[in-house]
Design a protein around this motif. Structure first.
Motif, PDB file in Angstrom:
ATOM      1  N   GLY A  52       0.795  -1.224   0.000  1.00  0.00           N
ATOM      2  CA  GLY A  52       0.000   0.000   0.000  1.00  0.00           C
ATOM      3  C   GLY A  52       0.825   1.269   0.000  1.00  0.00           C
ATOM      4  O   GLY A  52       0.309   2.347  -0.297  1.00  0.00           O
ATOM      5  N   ARG A  53       2.132   1.163   0.373  1.00  0.00           N
ATOM      6  CA  ARG A  53       2.968   2.374   0.451  1.00  0.00           C
ATOM      7  C   ARG A  53       4.012   2.426  -0.654  1.00  0.00           C
ATOM      8  O   ARG A  53       4.801   3.354  -0.705  1.00  0.00           O
ATOM      9  CB  ARG A  53       3.647   2.425   1.821  1.00  0.00           C
ATOM     10  N   ARG A  54       4.053   1.424  -1.510  1.00  0.00           N
ATOM     11  CA  ARG A  54       5.045   1.415  -2.578  1.00  0.00           C
ATOM     12  C   ARG A  54       4.735   2.477  -3.626  1.00  0.00           C
ATOM     13  O   ARG A  54       3.579   2.806  -3.883  1.00  0.00           O
ATOM     14  CB  ARG A  54       5.088   0.039  -3.255  1.00  0.00           C
ATOM     15  N   SER A  55       5.793   2.965  -4.246  1.00  0.00           N
ATOM     16  CA  SER A  55       5.635   3.889  -5.365  1.00  0.00           C
ATOM     17  C   SER A  55       5.897   3.144  -6.666  1.00  0.00           C
ATOM     18  O   SER A  55       6.862   2.385  -6.775  1.00  0.00           O
ATOM     19  CB  SER A  55       6.618   5.061  -5.240  1.00  0.00           C
ATOM     20  N   TYR A  56       5.041   3.368  -7.639  1.00  0.00           N
ATOM     21  CA  TYR A  56       5.141   2.739  -8.947  1.00  0.00           C
ATOM     22  C   TYR A  56       5.327   3.841  -9.988  1.00  0.00           C
ATOM     23  O   TYR A  56       4.830   4.953  -9.818  1.00  0.00           O
ATOM     24  CB  TYR A  56       3.884   1.939  -9.262  1.00  0.00           C
ATOM     25  N   ALA A  57       6.003   3.505 -11.085  1.00  0.00           N
ATOM     26  CA  ALA A  57       6.266   4.520 -12.100  1.00  0.00           C
ATOM     27  C   ALA A  57       6.022   3.980 -13.494  1.00  0.00           C
ATOM     28  O   ALA A  57       6.220   2.786 -13.774  1.00  0.00           O
ATOM     29  CB  ALA A  57       7.700   5.031 -11.982  1.00  0.00           C
ATOM     30  N   ALA A  58       5.592   4.870 -14.373  1.00  0.00           N
ATOM     31  CA  ALA A  58       5.392   4.546 -15.784  1.00  0.00           C
ATOM     32  C   ALA A  58       6.031   5.636 -16.621  1.00  0.00           C
ATOM     33  O   ALA A  58       5.812   6.831 -16.371  1.00  0.00           O
ATOM     34  CB  ALA A  58       3.905   4.444 -16.099  1.00  0.00           C
ATOM     35  N   ILE A  59       6.831   5.228 -17.606  1.00  0.00           N
ATOM     36  CA  ILE A  59       7.431   6.168 -18.550  1.00  0.00           C
ATOM     37  C   ILE A  59       6.945   5.796 -19.943  1.00  0.00           C
ATOM     38  O   ILE A  59       7.002   4.634 -20.348  1.00  0.00           O
ATOM     39  CB  ILE A  59       8.970   6.130 -18.504  1.00  0.00           C
ATOM     40  N   ASP A  60       6.464   6.794 -20.655  1.00  0.00           N
ATOM     41  CA  ASP A  60       5.998   6.624 -22.027  1.00  0.00           C
ATOM     42  C   ASP A  60       6.850   7.528 -22.917  1.00  0.00           C
ATOM     43  O   ASP A  60       6.675   8.743 -22.912  1.00  0.00           O
ATOM     44  CB  ASP A  60       4.512   6.984 -22.125  1.00  0.00           C
ATOM     45  N   LEU A  61       7.773   6.929 -23.666  1.00  0.00           N
ATOM     46  CA  LEU A  61       8.596   7.687 -24.609  1.00  0.00           C
ATOM     47  C   LEU A  61       7.965   7.557 -25.991  1.00  0.00           C
ATOM     48  O   LEU A  61       8.102   6.526 -26.653  1.00  0.00           O
ATOM     49  CB  LEU A  61      10.034   7.178 -24.621  1.00  0.00           C
ATOM     50  N   GLY A  62       7.263   8.596 -26.395  1.00  0.00           N
ATOM     51  CA  GLY A  62       6.586   8.577 -27.675  1.00  0.00           C
ATOM     52  C   GLY A  62       7.400   9.247 -28.765  1.00  0.00           C
ATOM     53  O   GLY A  62       8.545   9.672 -28.557  1.00  0.00           O
ATOM     54  N   THR A  63       6.809   9.379 -29.918  1.00  0.00           N
ATOM     55  CA  THR A  63       7.480   9.999 -31.061  1.00  0.00           C
ATOM     56  C   THR A  63       7.666  11.488 -30.849  1.00  0.00           C
ATOM     57  O   THR A  63       8.589  12.093 -31.397  1.00  0.00           O
ATOM     58  CB  THR A  63       6.658   9.734 -32.339  1.00  0.00           C
ATOM     59  N   ASN A  64       6.810  12.090 -30.011  1.00  0.00           N
ATOM     60  CA  ASN A  64       6.899  13.529 -29.779  1.00  0.00           C
ATOM     61  C   ASN A  64       7.213  13.879 -28.331  1.00  0.00           C
ATOM     62  O   ASN A  64       7.944  14.837 -28.081  1.00  0.00           O
ATOM     63  CB  ASN A  64       5.582  14.204 -30.181  1.00  0.00           C
ATOM     64  N   ASN A  65       6.666  13.124 -27.379  1.00  0.00           N
ATOM     65  CA  ASN A  65       6.782  13.471 -25.965  1.00  0.00           C
ATOM     66  C   ASN A  65       7.452  12.379 -25.143  1.00  0.00           C
ATOM     67  O   ASN A  65       7.370  11.194 -25.479  1.00  0.00           O
ATOM     68  CB  ASN A  65       5.389  13.707 -25.359  1.00  0.00           C
ATOM     69  N   CYS A  66       8.066  12.798 -24.048  1.00  0.00           N
ATOM     70  CA  CYS A  66       8.533  11.888 -23.008  1.00  0.00           C
ATOM     71  C   CYS A  66       7.727  12.208 -21.754  1.00  0.00           C
ATOM     72  O   CYS A  66       7.738  13.349 -21.283  1.00  0.00           O
ATOM     73  CB  CYS A  66      10.023  12.088 -22.743  1.00  0.00           C
ATOM     74  N   ARG A  67       7.027  11.202 -21.218  1.00  0.00           N
ATOM     75  CA  ARG A  67       6.144  11.440 -20.075  1.00  0.00           C
ATOM     76  C   ARG A  67       6.425  10.426 -18.969  1.00  0.00           C
ATOM     77  O   ARG A  67       6.629   9.245 -19.234  1.00  0.00           O
ATOM     78  CB  ARG A  67       4.674  11.312 -20.500  1.00  0.00           C
ATOM     79  N   LEU A  68       6.373  10.925 -17.757  1.00  0.00           N
ATOM     80  CA  LEU A  68       6.570  10.089 -16.562  1.00  0.00           C
ATOM     81  C   LEU A  68       5.418  10.307 -15.605  1.00  0.00           C
ATOM     82  O   LEU A  68       4.928  11.434 -15.443  1.00  0.00           O
ATOM     83  CB  LEU A  68       7.886  10.463 -15.863  1.00  0.00           C
ATOM     84  N   LEU A  69       4.980   9.231 -14.956  1.00  0.00           N
ATOM     85  CA  LEU A  69       3.987   9.330 -13.897  1.00  0.00           C
ATOM     86  C   LEU A  69       4.414   8.402 -12.764  1.00  0.00           C
ATOM     87  O   LEU A  69       4.733   7.231 -12.993  1.00  0.00           O
ATOM     88  CB  LEU A  69       2.613   8.905 -14.422  1.00  0.00           C
ATOM     89  N   ILE A  70       4.459   8.938 -11.548  1.00  0.00           N
ATOM     90  CA  ILE A  70       4.776   8.159 -10.354  1.00  0.00           C
ATOM     91  C   ILE A  70       3.565   8.220  -9.435  1.00  0.00           C
ATOM     92  O   ILE A  70       3.003   9.296  -9.200  1.00  0.00           O
ATOM     93  CB  ILE A  70       6.014   8.714  -9.631  1.00  0.00           C
ATOM     94  N   ALA A  71       3.139   7.059  -8.935  1.00  0.00           N
ATOM     95  CA  ALA A  71       1.910   7.026  -8.139  1.00  0.00           C
ATOM     96  C   ALA A  71       1.990   5.975  -7.057  1.00  0.00           C
ATOM     97  O   ALA A  71       2.812   5.052  -7.100  1.00  0.00           O
ATOM     98  CB  ALA A  71       0.711   6.745  -9.054  1.00  0.00           C
ATOM     99  N   LYS A  72       1.110   6.134  -6.061  1.00  0.00           N
ATOM    100  CA  LYS A  72       0.922   5.147  -5.005  1.00  0.00           C
ATOM    101  C   LYS A  72      -0.536   4.696  -5.041  1.00  0.00           C
ATOM    102  O   LYS A  72      -1.428   5.487  -5.351  1.00  0.00           O
ATOM    103  CB  LYS A  72       1.257   5.741  -3.637  1.00  0.00           C
ATOM    104  N   PRO A  73      -0.779   3.424  -4.733  1.00  0.00           N
ATOM    105  CA  PRO A  73      -2.161   2.920  -4.789  1.00  0.00           C
ATOM    106  C   PRO A  73      -3.043   3.567  -3.737  1.00  0.00           C
ATOM    107  O   PRO A  73      -2.582   3.962  -2.664  1.00  0.00           O
ATOM    108  CB  PRO A  73      -2.007   1.415  -4.539  1.00  0.00           C
TER     109      PRO A  73
END
Length: 372
Positions: A52-73
């Motif tokens: 419940g306290r872990r942090s998870y991350a997603a990175i989406d490197l697209g053709t135009n943008n680089c995006r990161l999202l870090i979240a906790k449940p």
């Protein structure tokens, strides 16, 4: 250290096969570099905190943008801890050269270095990082992935077009309008556009009925139709050619779509739809809270598209929520959006400022046994 989640080729899903000219739909084979594994390194993992306290991350490197999202449940999904987005134009010049340029690589690595720093500072324990159409197409895509890993420690997974579509649906389907009619979800990217027909009349994530990935996004389509921005007739002619290219690429799916009904639903996730929705609301600056989940009349989105396509570049640059970084690309996005409305004439368009990253996060938390 961050545990980089690297799914097997099977879990990434197959890339779309060829259907029509360059359009990919249905089952097919894997992407060219999807099986590439970064150099092996011993990675001692820090003890995991309670789920419940872990942090998870997603990175989406697209053709135009680089995006990161870090979240906790959280009980009803997840809470965003940190986010990052930067336009890197990874696919700039790719259509002509077949390669990712040195300048684009430098821009992407600079952005990914920021992401890597955020992963460390936020004590992320599980991350998944994906790359999409530019890396699928580029002759040096595998080499680029290796360099990213050496210089940033981020293990990018070049995902298939089908996996890209699945993640986008998983990330944004909650914003579909309630109803019983068929639903189409689309993601206008920098190098490709995914259209996904879903059965949303069941609990949980909707079932994907059919899909297509067209090799036209805002970057690839813009570069395919150069024109004189100062010449009104040239602008109009180029817009028509863009519409024709996209319509041809969508044709395989268009022939398989059910006959339009009065209650069909449409949901879009991309910079194009969020930008046009901002113009619809006449916002002085972008406001995610006002845009994410907004329902806009399709006639309004068409009118804005026609207005932007007829504007000189300098006028588009002065519009709030567009600016200089998006002004040259938004016309291609409008052409793609209008072509989608041609084949799926829904009366309203749902707008999502969420997609692949949110889909990744939900997948990571689900695989980690997190109850949401």
């Amino acid at each position: 250290m961050v545990q980089q989640s690297r799914p097997s080729p099977q879990s990434s899903g197959p890339a779309g096969g060829i259907s029509g000219k360059g359009a990919r739909s249905g089952p097919g084979n894997g992407s060219k570099a999807a099986a590439l594994t970064p150099p092996s390194k011993s990675r001692g993992l820090l003890p995991h905190p309670p789920r419940g306290r872990r942090s998870y991350a997603a990175i989406d490197l697209g053709t135009n943008n680089c995006r990161l999202l870090i979240a906790k449940p959280s009980v009803d999904g997840f809470i965003v801890v940190d986010a990052f987005s930067r336009i890197v134009r990874l696919g700039e010049g790719l259509a002509a050269s077949g390669r990712i340029s040195d300048e684009a690589i430098d821009r992407a690595i600079a952005a990914l270095s920021v992401c890597a720093d955020k992963l460390r500072r936020r004590h992320v324990t599980l991350a998944r990082s994906v790359a999409t159409e530019a890396c699928r197409r580029a002759a040096n895509g595998a080499e680029f992935i290796q360099r990213v890993y050496r210089e940033t420690g981020i293990a990018l997974d070049i995902i298939s077009a089908q996996e890209e579509a699945r993640l986008a649906v998983l990330g944004c389907h909650a914003l579909l309008e309630p109803g019983d009619g068929p639903a189409l979800i689309f993601d206008i990217g920098g190098g490709s556009t995914e259209l996904v027909l879903v059965d949303a009349n069941r609990e949980g994530a909707p079932h994907i009925v059919d899909w297509v990935s067209a090799p036209w996004g805002v970057v690839s389509l813009t570069e395919s139709e150069p024109f004189d921005h100062a010449d009104p007739s040239d602008r109009l002619a180029a817009y028509g050619r863009m519409r024709a290219r996209v319509t041809e690429a969508f044709a395989p799916l268009a022939r398989r779509l059910p006959d339009p009904q009065s209650d069909i639903r449409l949901l879009g996730t991309s910079g194009t739809v969020t930008t046009l929705a901002s113009l619809h609301l006449d916002l002085p600056r972008y406001d995610r809270q006002a845009i994410d989940g907004l329902i806009v009349p399709s006639t309004s989105m068409r009118a804005i598209s026609m207005r932007l396509s007829s504007m000189p570049l300098s006028e588009r640059q002065r519009l709030p929520c567009i600016g200089t970084e998006r002004a040259d690309l938004v016309v291609a996005g409008c052409a793609i959006l209008e072509s989608i409305l041609d084949i799926w004439p829904a009366q309203r368009l749902g707008v999502a400022d969420r997609g692949i990253r949110e889909g990744i996060l939900r997948g990571l938390m689900d695989r980690d046994g997190v109850k949401m």
